[in-house]
Design a protein around this motif. Structure first.
Motif, short mmCIF file in Angstrom:
data_model
loop_
_atom_site.label_atom_id
_atom_site.label_comp_id
_atom_site.label_asym_id
_atom_site.label_seq_id
_atom_site.Cartn_x
_atom_site.Cartn_y
_atom_site.Cartn_z
N GLU A 80 0.73 -1.23 -0.19
CA GLU A 80 -0.06 -0.06 0.00
C GLU A 80 0.95 1.22 0.08
OE1 GLU A 80 -0.06 -1.16 4.67
OE2 GLU A 80 0.19 -2.19 2.60
N THR A 81 0.26 2.56 -0.37
CA THR A 81 1.02 3.78 -0.55
C THR A 81 1.80 4.01 0.64
OG1 THR A 81 -0.42 4.17 -2.39
CG2 THR A 81 0.91 5.91 -1.35
N ASP A 82 0.91 3.97 1.81
CA ASP A 82 1.68 4.44 2.97
C ASP A 82 2.86 3.49 3.36
OD1 ASP A 82 -0.41 6.14 3.22
OD2 ASP A 82 -1.78 5.25 4.57
N ALA A 83 2.87 2.34 2.99
CA ALA A 83 3.91 1.17 3.30
C ALA A 83 5.18 1.73 2.69
CB ALA A 83 3.52 0.01 2.97
N SER A 85 5.74 4.74 1.17
CA SER A 85 6.24 6.08 1.51
C SER A 85 6.87 6.07 3.18
CB SER A 85 4.95 6.87 1.61
OG SER A 85 4.21 7.31 0.37
N PHE A 86 6.41 5.31 4.01
CA PHE A 86 6.88 5.67 5.17
C PHE A 86 7.80 4.28 5.79
CE2 PHE A 86 3.14 8.20 5.11
CZ PHE A 86 3.71 9.53 5.35
N MET A 87 7.69 3.32 5.19
CA MET A 87 8.13 2.05 5.84
C MET A 87 9.07 1.22 5.29
SD MET A 87 7.15 1.74 9.05
CE MET A 87 7.75 0.35 9.39
N TRP A 88 9.00 1.25 3.96
CA TRP A 88 9.92 0.32 3.03
C TRP A 88 11.43 0.88 3.31
CZ3 TRP A 88 7.99 -0.83 -2.61
CH2 TRP A 88 7.07 -1.52 -2.51
N GLY A 89 11.72 1.99 3.12
CA GLY A 89 13.10 2.40 3.47
C GLY A 89 13.71 2.22 4.75
N ILE A 90 12.65 2.34 6.06
CA ILE A 90 13.01 2.21 7.09
C ILE A 90 13.28 0.89 7.53
CG2 ILE A 90 12.41 2.25 9.86
CD1 ILE A 90 11.05 4.87 9.11
N ALA A 91 12.35 -0.26 7.22
CA ALA A 91 12.28 -1.58 7.18
C ALA A 91 13.49 -2.07 6.79
CB ALA A 91 11.17 -2.11 6.85
N SER A 92 14.19 -1.60 5.49
CA SER A 92 15.17 -2.07 5.11
C SER A 92 16.59 -2.11 5.74
CB SER A 92 15.44 -1.53 3.43
OG SER A 92 15.84 -0.20 3.74
N GLN A 93 16.63 -1.39 6.80
CA GLN A 93 17.89 -1.10 7.63
C GLN A 93 17.91 -2.03 8.77
OE1 GLN A 93 20.31 0.86 6.44
NE2 GLN A 93 18.95 0.63 4.67
N LEU A 94 16.67 -2.90 8.93
CA LEU A 94 16.25 -3.66 10.14
C LEU A 94 16.86 -5.12 9.92
CD1 LEU A 94 13.11 -1.71 11.44
CD2 LEU A 94 15.54 -1.24 11.94
N SER A 175 -8.33 -4.16 -2.21
CA SER A 175 -7.76 -3.70 -3.22
C SER A 175 -6.59 -4.68 -3.50
CB SER A 175 -6.95 -2.36 -3.30
OG SER A 175 -5.92 -2.10 -2.33
N GLY A 176 -6.10 -5.56 -2.85
CA GLY A 176 -4.94 -6.34 -3.16
C GLY A 176 -3.61 -5.74 -2.64
N ALA A 177 -3.56 -4.49 -2.23
CA ALA A 177 -2.09 -3.93 -1.61
C ALA A 177 -1.75 -4.39 -0.64
CB ALA A 177 -2.53 -2.46 -1.48
N ARG A 178 -2.42 -4.94 0.24
CA ARG A 178 -2.09 -5.75 1.33
C ARG A 178 -2.38 -7.46 0.95
NH1 ARG A 178 -2.70 -4.12 7.55
NH2 ARG A 178 -1.65 -5.82 7.79
N GLY A 179 -1.54 -7.97 0.52
CA GLY A 179 -1.72 -9.28 -0.24
C GLY A 179 -1.09 -10.39 0.55
N ASN A 180 -0.60 -10.09 1.89
CA ASN A 180 -0.02 -10.82 2.70
C ASN A 180 -0.82 -11.52 4.01
OD1 ASN A 180 -0.15 -8.53 4.09
ND2 ASN A 180 1.89 -8.95 5.08
N ALA A 181 -2.22 -11.15 3.64
CA ALA A 181 -3.06 -11.95 4.53
C ALA A 181 -4.33 -12.41 3.70
CB ALA A 181 -3.46 -10.75 5.58
N PRO A 182 -4.47 -13.53 3.24
CA PRO A 182 -5.35 -13.87 2.27
C PRO A 182 -6.80 -14.07 3.15
CG PRO A 182 -3.77 -15.62 2.83
CD PRO A 182 -3.24 -14.65 3.09
N VAL A 183 -6.58 -14.57 4.16
CA VAL A 183 -7.99 -14.60 4.91
C VAL A 183 -8.79 -13.28 5.30
CG1 VAL A 183 -9.04 -14.92 7.18
CG2 VAL A 183 -7.13 -16.53 6.37
N MET A 184 -7.72 -12.17 5.49
CA MET A 184 -8.57 -10.84 5.29
C MET A 184 -8.89 -10.21 4.12
SD MET A 184 -9.36 -9.60 8.28
CE MET A 184 -9.80 -8.05 7.70
N SER A 185 -8.28 -10.77 3.02
CA SER A 185 -8.72 -10.44 1.65
C SER A 185 -9.97 -10.60 1.45
CB SER A 185 -7.81 -10.65 0.63
OG SER A 185 -6.58 -10.12 0.85
N ALA A 186 -10.47 -11.92 1.67
CA ALA A 186 -11.71 -12.55 1.46
C ALA A 186 -12.90 -11.85 2.29
CB ALA A 186 -11.58 -13.98 1.91
N VAL A 187 -12.46 -11.73 3.62
CA VAL A 187 -13.64 -11.03 4.41
C VAL A 187 -13.64 -9.45 4.11
CG1 VAL A 187 -13.71 -10.01 6.83
CG2 VAL A 187 -12.74 -12.44 6.45
#
Length: 206
Positions: A80-83, A85-94, A175-187
Motif C-alpha cells: 500500500e502507498t503508506d507502506a 512512503s513511510f516503512m519500506w526504507g526504514i524496514a530495509s535497515q532492520l 484492493s490487494g495492496a495488502r496481499g500477505n493476509a489472504p483470509v482478510m482479503s476474503a473478509v
C-alpha cells in the motif's frame, strides 16, 4: 506547529536513530526501546500510543504480528502507498534481531481503553465481531483476533486501534495492496462499507 511526516525526513530520521543507538545488526531489548523512542515515536507516538489515525497504535501489539509486518515492509510484501512512503526504507535497515527487539518492546506496553462511538454502530460492530455474518460466510472476527480483540499469534491486536486506520486497511485488503493476509482479503471483499465502519467503531472503543 504541525508535525511533518514527509517520507524523506522519516528516512533520514531513521538513519540518524540507527546511528544514535550504535546499531550493528545485533540489537538487544534496550536497543529496541531506544529505537522506538528515537525513530518510531515520531509517527506512532510515545510507547506506541499513536494519536493520529494515519499511523496505527502499536502499544500492546502481538509481537509475532509486528515481526511479520516489519519483515513484510522489508521485503515489500505490503505494497500500500503508506507502506511504500513511510516503512519500506526504514524496514530495509532492520535485521531480524532488531525487528524482534522492537516487537518485544511494543508488546510489553500497556494499552488504555479506546474512545467510544455511536451506540448503534457499536452494537452492530459487536455483533459482527463476535458472530460474523454466517449467511455470507464471514467468520467471527473474535475467532482469529481473540475474544477481546487482544490478538494472538500472527493475528493483530485490534482493540483500541484507530477507527479510520482500520477502515483504510480494509480498503487495502480489498484492493490487494495488502496481499500477505489472504483470509482478510476474503473478509474485506464480503463486508460492505457500513459493516466495515461498524466493526471499526466497535474495535476502537475496546
Amino acid at each position: 506547529m504541525k508535525r511533518s511526516h514527509q517520507p524523506g525526513r522519516i528516512w533520514l530520521g531513521g538513519l540518524a536513530a540507527l546511528v544514535a543507538i550504535g546499531w550493528s545488526g545485533a540489537a538487544g531489548a534496550q536497543d529496541g526501546e531506544k529505537l522506538a523512542a528515537q525513530l518510531c515515536s515520531s509517527c506512532h507516538g510515545v510507547h506506541g500510543k499513536s494519536e493520529s489515525p494515519m499511523f496505527p497504535r502499536l502499544d500492546a501489539q502481538v509481537p509475532n504480528y509486528l515481526e511479520a509486518q516489519l519483515k513484510g515492509f522489508r521485503n515489500h510484501a505490503r505494497g500500500e502507498t503508506d507502506a511504500q512512503s513511510f516503512m519500506w526504507g526504514i524496514a530495509s535497515q532492520l535485521d531480524d534481531k532488531t525487528i524482534t527487539s522492537l516487537a518485544d518492546y511494543y508488546a510489553h506496553q500497556t494499552a488504555p481503553a479506546g474512545a467510544s462511538g455511536d451506540p448503534a454502530l457499536l452494537a452492530r460492530g459487536k455483533e459482527i465481531f463476535e458472530h460474523g455474518l454466517p449467511s455470507e460466510g464471514v467468520p467471527a472476527c473474535a475467532s482469529c483476533h481473540g475474544q477481546h480483540a487482544e490478538g494472538q499469534d500472527t493475528f493483530p491486536r485490534l482493540a483500541g486501534q484507530h477507527e479510520a486506520y482500520l477502515e483504510r486497511q480494509i480498503t487495502h485488503f480489498r484492493s490487494g495492496a495488502r496481499g500477505n493476509a489472504p483470509v482478510m482479503s476474503a473478509v474485506a471483499h464480503t463486508l460492505n462499507d457500513e459493516q466495515a465502519k461498524a466493526v471499526a467503531t466497535f474495535l476502537q472503543a475496546q
